[in-house]
Design a protein around this motif. Structure first.
Motif, mmCIF file in Angstrom:
data_model
loop_
_atom_site.group_PDB
_atom_site.id
_atom_site.type_symbol
_atom_site.label_atom_id
_atom_site.label_comp_id
_atom_site.label_asym_id
_atom_site.label_seq_id
_atom_site.Cartn_x
_atom_site.Cartn_y
_atom_site.Cartn_z
ATOM 1 N N HIS A 14 0.866 -0.837 -0.096
ATOM 2 C CA HIS A 14 -0.018 0.050 -0.104
ATOM 3 C C HIS A 14 0.773 1.105 -0.025
ATOM 4 O O HIS A 14 0.786 2.235 -0.778
ATOM 5 C CB HIS A 14 -1.067 0.012 1.322
ATOM 6 N N VAL A 15 1.917 1.285 0.780
ATOM 7 C CA VAL A 15 2.767 2.300 1.122
ATOM 8 C C VAL A 15 3.621 2.576 -0.302
ATOM 9 O O VAL A 15 3.850 3.623 -0.909
ATOM 10 C CB VAL A 15 3.772 2.294 2.158
ATOM 11 N N GLU A 16 3.859 1.423 -1.035
ATOM 12 C CA GLU A 16 4.614 1.522 -2.234
ATOM 13 C C GLU A 16 4.035 1.987 -3.438
ATOM 14 O O GLU A 16 4.442 2.637 -4.195
ATOM 15 C CB GLU A 16 5.424 -0.064 -2.526
ATOM 16 N N SER A 17 2.790 1.613 -3.286
ATOM 17 C CA SER A 17 1.978 1.884 -4.835
ATOM 18 C C SER A 17 0.696 2.673 -4.730
ATOM 19 O O SER A 17 0.269 3.363 -5.556
ATOM 20 C CB SER A 17 1.424 0.651 -5.459
ATOM 21 N N ALA A 18 0.054 2.856 -3.425
ATOM 22 C CA ALA A 18 -1.136 3.585 -3.441
ATOM 23 C C ALA A 18 -1.192 4.773 -2.190
ATOM 24 O O ALA A 18 -2.200 5.351 -2.186
ATOM 25 C CB ALA A 18 -2.252 2.672 -3.059
ATOM 26 N N GLU A 23 5.654 9.476 0.965
ATOM 27 C CA GLU A 23 6.364 10.290 0.274
ATOM 28 C C GLU A 23 6.958 9.468 -0.847
ATOM 29 O O GLU A 23 7.554 8.565 -0.767
ATOM 30 C CB GLU A 23 7.839 10.870 1.353
ATOM 31 N N VAL A 24 7.028 10.303 -2.018
ATOM 32 C CA VAL A 24 7.467 9.751 -3.442
ATOM 33 C C VAL A 24 8.523 10.885 -4.130
ATOM 34 O O VAL A 24 8.091 12.102 -3.564
ATOM 35 C CB VAL A 24 6.027 9.348 -4.365
ATOM 36 N N ALA A 25 9.188 10.390 -5.141
ATOM 37 C CA ALA A 25 10.260 11.287 -5.691
ATOM 38 C C ALA A 25 9.390 11.575 -7.116
ATOM 39 O O ALA A 25 8.779 10.698 -7.938
ATOM 40 C CB ALA A 25 11.391 10.651 -6.313
ATOM 41 N N GLY A 30 12.789 14.846 -9.525
ATOM 42 C CA GLY A 30 13.350 14.296 -8.200
ATOM 43 C C GLY A 30 12.895 14.837 -7.057
ATOM 44 O O GLY A 30 13.235 14.266 -6.136
ATOM 45 N N LEU A 31 12.011 15.818 -7.047
ATOM 46 C CA LEU A 31 11.526 16.252 -5.616
ATOM 47 C C LEU A 31 10.811 15.372 -4.857
ATOM 48 O O LEU A 31 10.011 14.781 -5.543
ATOM 49 C CB LEU A 31 10.751 17.705 -5.989
ATOM 50 N N ARG A 32 11.002 15.337 -3.688
ATOM 51 C CA ARG A 32 10.185 14.435 -2.728
ATOM 52 C C ARG A 32 9.184 14.945 -2.268
ATOM 53 O O ARG A 32 9.203 16.043 -1.696
ATOM 54 C CB ARG A 32 11.326 13.875 -1.532
ATOM 55 N N LEU A 33 8.129 14.409 -2.532
ATOM 56 C CA LEU A 33 6.788 15.015 -1.793
ATOM 57 C C LEU A 33 5.531 14.056 -1.572
ATOM 58 O O LEU A 33 5.903 12.845 -1.913
ATOM 59 C CB LEU A 33 6.065 16.267 -2.590
ATOM 60 N N LEU A 34 4.425 14.530 -1.090
ATOM 61 C CA LEU A 34 3.562 13.514 -0.781
ATOM 62 C C LEU A 34 2.867 13.015 -1.876
ATOM 63 O O LEU A 34 2.568 13.747 -2.875
ATOM 64 C CB LEU A 34 2.280 13.868 0.321
ATOM 65 N N ARG A 35 2.507 11.578 -2.196
ATOM 66 C CA ARG A 35 1.920 11.165 -3.487
ATOM 67 C C ARG A 35 0.510 11.950 -3.559
ATOM 68 O O ARG A 35 0.292 12.322 -5.033
ATOM 69 C CB ARG A 35 1.608 9.819 -3.136
ATOM 70 N N GLN A 36 -0.187 12.317 -2.743
ATOM 71 C CA GLN A 36 -1.235 12.974 -3.127
ATOM 72 C C GLN A 36 -1.129 14.548 -3.651
ATOM 73 O O GLN A 36 -2.180 14.856 -4.278
ATOM 74 C CB GLN A 36 -2.179 13.165 -1.679
ATOM 75 N N THR A 37 -0.074 15.090 -3.566
ATOM 76 C CA THR A 37 0.155 16.305 -3.945
ATOM 77 C C THR A 37 0.878 16.169 -5.410
ATOM 78 O O THR A 37 1.172 17.360 -6.080
ATOM 79 C CB THR A 37 1.006 17.119 -3.104
ATOM 80 N N LEU A 38 1.365 15.051 -5.538
ATOM 81 C CA LEU A 38 2.018 15.095 -7.109
ATOM 82 C C LEU A 38 1.255 15.384 -8.360
ATOM 83 O O LEU A 38 2.162 16.170 -9.331
ATOM 84 C CB LEU A 38 2.402 13.371 -7.081
ATOM 85 N N PRO A 39 0.184 15.130 -8.413
ATOM 86 C CA PRO A 39 -0.515 15.614 -9.681
ATOM 87 C C PRO A 39 -0.558 17.111 -9.771
ATOM 88 O O PRO A 39 -0.334 17.711 -11.006
ATOM 89 C CB PRO A 39 -2.125 15.105 -9.407
#
Length: 159
Positions: A14-18, A23-25, A30-39
């Motif tokens: 779940h943490v890896e994909s959803a 925090e994802v890059a 390459g910026l690290r941020l929360l997955r929900q803010t990526l779009p």
């Protein structure tokens, strides 16, 4: 991370994909941020995100990275001016065509108004004729004046 309930064994995938709170890059910068803010980051801020050239409507097909957009604008200044000139010529031609169509429609509208006035005048004449004494004898039951009836009524010869 997020507050989604799940079995302990499901947490890593779940943490890896959803997980929206993981925090994802960003793949673009390459910026690290929360997955929900990526779009939103990709759409508005990411310097590595390809963006459409502001002259795309005029025909520029380039999609430089956001960080390189100003460089693209400087490097293709002449090309963009040519595209803009071509678009302006097309708009002028279209404007001329539209102007001619408006003129033709105006003339048709004026002619239509004239014909409407003529029809009103003819209707008035018909109404006045129908009020004439003895006209009903000529018109008959249906109210139509037929050539044979006119000949019979007005001919010097008797039928």
């Amino acid at each position: 991370h997020c507050l989604t309930e799940m079995l302990a064994g499901e947490v890593p995938s779940h943490v890896e994909s959803a997980c929206p709170a993981a925090e994802v890059a960003c793949a673009g910068c390459g910026l690290r941020l929360l997955r929900q803010t990526l779009p939103v980051h990709r759409e508005d801020d990411c310097p590595g995100q390809p963006v459409a050239c502001p002259y795309a409507r005029e025909g520029c097909t380039a999609q430089p990275q956001r960080a390189g957009l100003q460089r693209h604008m400087a490097d293709f200044l002449v090309c963009h001016a040519e595209l803009s000139a071509r678009a302006l010529r097309a708009l002028r031609e279209q404007n001329g065509t539209l102007h001619a169509q408006v003129q033709a429609l105006t003339e048709l509208s004026e002619r239509n108004a004239q014909l409407d006035a003529e029809v009103r005048a003819l209707r008035q004449i018909v109404a006045e004729i129908r009020d004439l004494p003895g006209i009903h004898r000529l018109l008959g039951v249906r109210g139509q004046l037929t050539p044979n009836r006119v000949l019979r009524e007005f001919s010097p010869f008797h039928w």
